[in-house]
Scaffold this active site. Structure first.
Site, PDB file in Angstrom:
ATOM      1  N   ASP A 199       0.836  -1.202   0.000  1.00  0.00           N
ATOM      2  CA  ASP A 199       0.000   0.000   0.000  1.00  0.00           C
ATOM      3  C   ASP A 199       0.871   1.253   0.000  1.00  0.00           C
ATOM      4  O   ASP A 199       1.946   1.269   0.599  1.00  0.00           O
ATOM      5  CB  ASP A 199      -0.900  -0.011   1.238  1.00  0.00           C
ATOM      6  CG  ASP A 199      -2.087   0.926   1.107  1.00  0.00           C
ATOM      7  OD1 ASP A 199      -2.324   1.435  -0.013  1.00  0.00           O
ATOM      8  OD2 ASP A 199      -2.771   1.153   2.110  1.00  0.00           O
TER       9      ASP A 199
ATOM     10  N   ASN B 172       1.507   3.328  -3.009  1.00  0.00           N
ATOM     11  CA  ASN B 172       2.108   3.736  -4.288  1.00  0.00           C
ATOM     12  C   ASN B 172       1.623   5.115  -4.724  1.00  0.00           C
ATOM     13  O   ASN B 172       2.410   5.957  -5.168  1.00  0.00           O
ATOM     14  CB  ASN B 172       1.778   2.711  -5.385  1.00  0.00           C
ATOM     15  CG  ASN B 172       2.465   1.381  -5.170  1.00  0.00           C
ATOM     16  OD1 ASN B 172       3.491   1.303  -4.491  1.00  0.00           O
ATOM     17  ND2 ASN B 172       1.908   0.333  -5.743  1.00  0.00           N
ATOM     18  N   GLY B 173       0.307   5.328  -4.598  1.00  0.00           N
ATOM     19  CA  GLY B 173      -0.259   6.601  -5.029  1.00  0.00           C
ATOM     20  C   GLY B 173       0.238   7.771  -4.187  1.00  0.00           C
ATOM     21  O   GLY B 173       0.568   8.835  -4.711  1.00  0.00           O
ATOM     22  N   ARG B 174       0.311   7.556  -2.876  1.00  0.00           N
ATOM     23  CA  ARG B 174       0.793   8.622  -1.985  1.00  0.00           C
ATOM     24  C   ARG B 174       2.273   8.919  -2.221  1.00  0.00           C
ATOM     25  O   ARG B 174       2.715  10.051  -2.136  1.00  0.00           O
ATOM     26  CB  ARG B 174       0.545   8.229  -0.534  1.00  0.00           C
ATOM     27  CG  ARG B 174      -0.838   8.623  -0.028  1.00  0.00           C
ATOM     28  CD  ARG B 174      -1.182   7.939   1.260  1.00  0.00           C
ATOM     29  NE  ARG B 174      -1.532   6.532   1.036  1.00  0.00           N
ATOM     30  CZ  ARG B 174      -1.728   5.663   2.012  1.00  0.00           C
ATOM     31  NH1 ARG B 174      -1.593   6.040   3.274  1.00  0.00           N
ATOM     32  NH2 ARG B 174      -2.064   4.415   1.745  1.00  0.00           N
ATOM     33  N   TRP B 175       3.044   7.864  -2.518  1.00  0.00           N
ATOM     34  CA  TRP B 175       4.464   8.047  -2.824  1.00  0.00           C
ATOM     35  C   TRP B 175       4.616   8.963  -4.035  1.00  0.00           C
ATOM     36  O   TRP B 175       5.449   9.876  -4.045  1.00  0.00           O
ATOM     37  CB  TRP B 175       5.101   6.694  -3.095  1.00  0.00           C
ATOM     38  CG  TRP B 175       6.578   6.721  -3.362  1.00  0.00           C
ATOM     39  CD1 TRP B 175       7.591   6.586  -2.453  1.00  0.00           C
ATOM     40  CD2 TRP B 175       7.218   6.879  -4.643  1.00  0.00           C
ATOM     41  NE1 TRP B 175       8.823   6.656  -3.074  1.00  0.00           N
ATOM     42  CE2 TRP B 175       8.617   6.842  -4.419  1.00  0.00           C
ATOM     43  CE3 TRP B 175       6.759   7.054  -5.940  1.00  0.00           C
ATOM     44  CZ2 TRP B 175       9.551   6.963  -5.446  1.00  0.00           C
ATOM     45  CZ3 TRP B 175       7.678   7.184  -6.969  1.00  0.00           C
ATOM     46  CH2 TRP B 175       9.060   7.139  -6.722  1.00  0.00           C
TER      47      TRP B 175
ATOM     48  N   HIS C 255       3.131   3.238  -8.948  1.00  0.00           N
ATOM     49  CA  HIS C 255       2.922   1.815  -9.209  1.00  0.00           C
ATOM     50  C   HIS C 255       4.164   1.190  -9.859  1.00  0.00           C
ATOM     51  O   HIS C 255       4.537   0.063  -9.555  1.00  0.00           O
ATOM     52  CB  HIS C 255       1.708   1.616 -10.116  1.00  0.00           C
ATOM     53  CG  HIS C 255       0.405   1.995  -9.463  1.00  0.00           C
ATOM     54  ND1 HIS C 255       0.030   1.515  -8.231  1.00  0.00           N
ATOM     55  CD2 HIS C 255      -0.603   2.805  -9.889  1.00  0.00           C
ATOM     56  CE1 HIS C 255      -1.159   2.012  -7.916  1.00  0.00           C
ATOM     57  NE2 HIS C 255      -1.558   2.794  -8.908  1.00  0.00           N
TER      58      HIS C 255
ATOM     59  N   THR D 261     -10.472  -7.336  -5.795  1.00  0.00           N
ATOM     60  CA  THR D 261     -11.737  -7.274  -6.531  1.00  0.00           C
ATOM     61  C   THR D 261     -12.352  -5.872  -6.430  1.00  0.00           C
ATOM     62  O   THR D 261     -13.135  -5.471  -7.296  1.00  0.00           O
ATOM     63  CB  THR D 261     -12.731  -8.317  -5.982  1.00  0.00           C
ATOM     64  OG1 THR D 261     -12.789  -8.216  -4.546  1.00  0.00           O
ATOM     65  CG2 THR D 261     -12.297  -9.731  -6.351  1.00  0.00           C
TER      66      THR D 261
ATOM     67  N   ARG E  70     -11.396   1.774  -9.485  1.00  0.00           N
ATOM     68  CA  ARG E  70     -10.451   2.861  -9.775  1.00  0.00           C
ATOM     69  C   ARG E  70     -10.634   3.350 -11.220  1.00  0.00           C
ATOM     70  O   ARG E  70     -11.262   2.673 -12.039  1.00  0.00           O
ATOM     71  CB  ARG E  70      -9.019   2.370  -9.571  1.00  0.00           C
ATOM     72  CG  ARG E  70      -8.715   1.994  -8.128  1.00  0.00           C
ATOM     73  CD  ARG E  70      -7.243   1.662  -7.933  1.00  0.00           C
ATOM     74  NE  ARG E  70      -6.943   1.367  -6.544  1.00  0.00           N
ATOM     75  CZ  ARG E  70      -5.714   1.224  -6.058  1.00  0.00           C
ATOM     76  NH1 ARG E  70      -4.664   1.347  -6.870  1.00  0.00           N
ATOM     77  NH2 ARG E  70      -5.516   0.957  -4.774  1.00  0.00           N
TER      78      ARG E  70
ATOM     79  N   LEU F  33      11.385 -20.542  -3.145  1.00  0.00           N
ATOM     80  CA  LEU F  33      10.338 -19.622  -2.706  1.00  0.00           C
ATOM     81  C   LEU F  33       9.163 -19.614  -3.680  1.00  0.00           C
ATOM     82  O   LEU F  33       9.348 -19.549  -4.896  1.00  0.00           O
ATOM     83  CB  LEU F  33      10.906 -18.197  -2.607  1.00  0.00           C
ATOM     84  CG  LEU F  33       9.899 -17.067  -2.393  1.00  0.00           C
ATOM     85  CD1 LEU F  33       9.379 -17.078  -0.965  1.00  0.00           C
ATOM     86  CD2 LEU F  33      10.521 -15.714  -2.721  1.00  0.00           C
TER      87      LEU F  33
ATOM     88  N   LEU G  73      -7.431  -4.939   6.962  1.00  0.00           N
ATOM     89  CA  LEU G  73      -7.125  -6.099   6.124  1.00  0.00           C
ATOM     90  C   LEU G  73      -7.599  -5.947   4.680  1.00  0.00           C
ATOM     91  O   LEU G  73      -7.115  -6.658   3.797  1.00  0.00           O
ATOM     92  CB  LEU G  73      -7.750  -7.361   6.730  1.00  0.00           C
ATOM     93  CG  LEU G  73      -7.160  -7.809   8.072  1.00  0.00           C
ATOM     94  CD1 LEU G  73      -7.850  -9.072   8.560  1.00  0.00           C
ATOM     95  CD2 LEU G  73      -5.668  -8.034   7.946  1.00  0.00           C
TER      96      LEU G  73
ATOM     97  N   GLU H 103       0.526 -13.223  12.761  1.00  0.00           N
ATOM     98  CA  GLU H 103       1.049 -12.028  13.411  1.00  0.00           C
ATOM     99  C   GLU H 103       0.957 -10.870  12.421  1.00  0.00           C
ATOM    100  O   GLU H 103       1.191 -11.061  11.223  1.00  0.00           O
ATOM    101  CB  GLU H 103       2.514 -12.240  13.830  1.00  0.00           C
ATOM    102  CG  GLU H 103       2.697 -13.337  14.860  1.00  0.00           C
ATOM    103  CD  GLU H 103       2.039 -13.007  16.194  1.00  0.00           C
ATOM    104  OE1 GLU H 103       2.144 -11.844  16.627  1.00  0.00           O
ATOM    105  OE2 GLU H 103       1.408 -13.908  16.777  1.00  0.00           O
TER     106      GLU H 103
END
Length: 264
Positions: free
Chosen positions: A38, A40-43, A55, A84, A89, A149, A213, A225
């Site tokens: 979370d 990206n837009g504010r950055w 993004h 979803t 946007r 991974l 969430l 956690e």
């Protein structure tokens, strides 16, 4: 002179990360880490840039965090890439976001293969553009034999929808007399979720200071956690990832027990 100072600072940072990584690897490593990426837009807004720039920068962070997660020894890294609800946007932003998987996987697929990373996806592929589905499908196919991974992208994913579809499938089995009502338990529900083959997340990380969430893995996160950070996703680096893992290693996970030991 300035160049030498910058090079020295970089080497010192690399040394610090290396030392911390060694210590983390000797501790309790979470098997599955899930991240809500979370900010990206504010950055981008902070830098007077279009949201697209945020993004795109966030895509580079995915590469860094995948590499450090692999180095740590994490088994599964699930990234909430597109929900979803994100279809609400603006169309131009959605179109850009749908191109990012292709760009990321085309650029970094050789590196993922070299690092023995296996690409997977959870979510509804039906709603994704053809080019997005093809990029993900190709990456999944070309990394299918890797056993390191698991880089699991949550694309067009919503947890409530996942749970509803799971309930429908179990109801169909009951109507067909393939199961009895008494057979329905946690394990049966787990077995019909999109993450049936994966361990539940030990750790959830959310960036940018938001503390919610957002319809992400609601069933699977029951005993995870949580780690929340003010850092915006494009600025979330190896040191930030180690911060979260170190914090996790200090937790005492009881799983509902009064005197449970951490990791029991």
């Amino acid at each position: 002179m300035l160049e030498k100072l910058l090079r020295k600072k970089t080497l010192e940072m690399d040394s610090s990360i290396s030392d911390r990584l060694t210590k983390v690897k000797n501790g309790d490593i979470p098997s599955h880490v899930a991240i809500i990426m979370d900010g990206n837009g504010r950055w981008a807004k902070q830098r007077s840039l279009p949201r697209f720039a945020g993004h795109h920068e966030g895509m580079k962070t995915v590469r860094k965090i995948t590499r450090i997660a692999n180095d740590i020894g994490i088994s599964v890294l699930t990234l909430y890439a597109f929900s979803t609800e994100n279809w609400k946007r603006p169309k131009m932003e959605i179109d850009f976001l749908m191109k990012l998987p292709g760009e990321f996987l085309t650029t970094y697929l050789p590196e993922l293969i070299e690092q023995n990373v296996k690409v997977e996806m959870i979510g509804n592929t039906d709603g994704l553009p053809v080019h997005t589905k093809e990029a993900i499908s190709r990456a999944m196919h070309e990394t299918a034999q890797n056993d390191g991974l698991i880089l699991n992208f949550a694309m067009n994913y919503g947890s409530r929808l996942e749970i509803v579809e799971t309930v429908k499938e179990i109801a169909r089995l009951a109507i067909a007399n393939e199961i009895a009502i008494e057979d329905i338990d946690d394990a049966l529900i787990d077995a019909h979720l999109m993450t049936a083959h994966l361990p539940e997340p030990d750790l959830l990380i959310r960036t940018s200071g938001e503390v919610r969430l957002s319809n992400f893995m609601l069933w699977q996160l029951a005993y995870s956690e949580f780690s929340f950070t003010e850092v915006l996703w494009p600025d979330f680096d190896e040191a930030c990832m180690l911060n979260a893992i170190e914090e996790y290693q200090m937790r005492n996970r009881r799983f509902g027990n009064v005197e449970g030991d951490k990791g029991s």
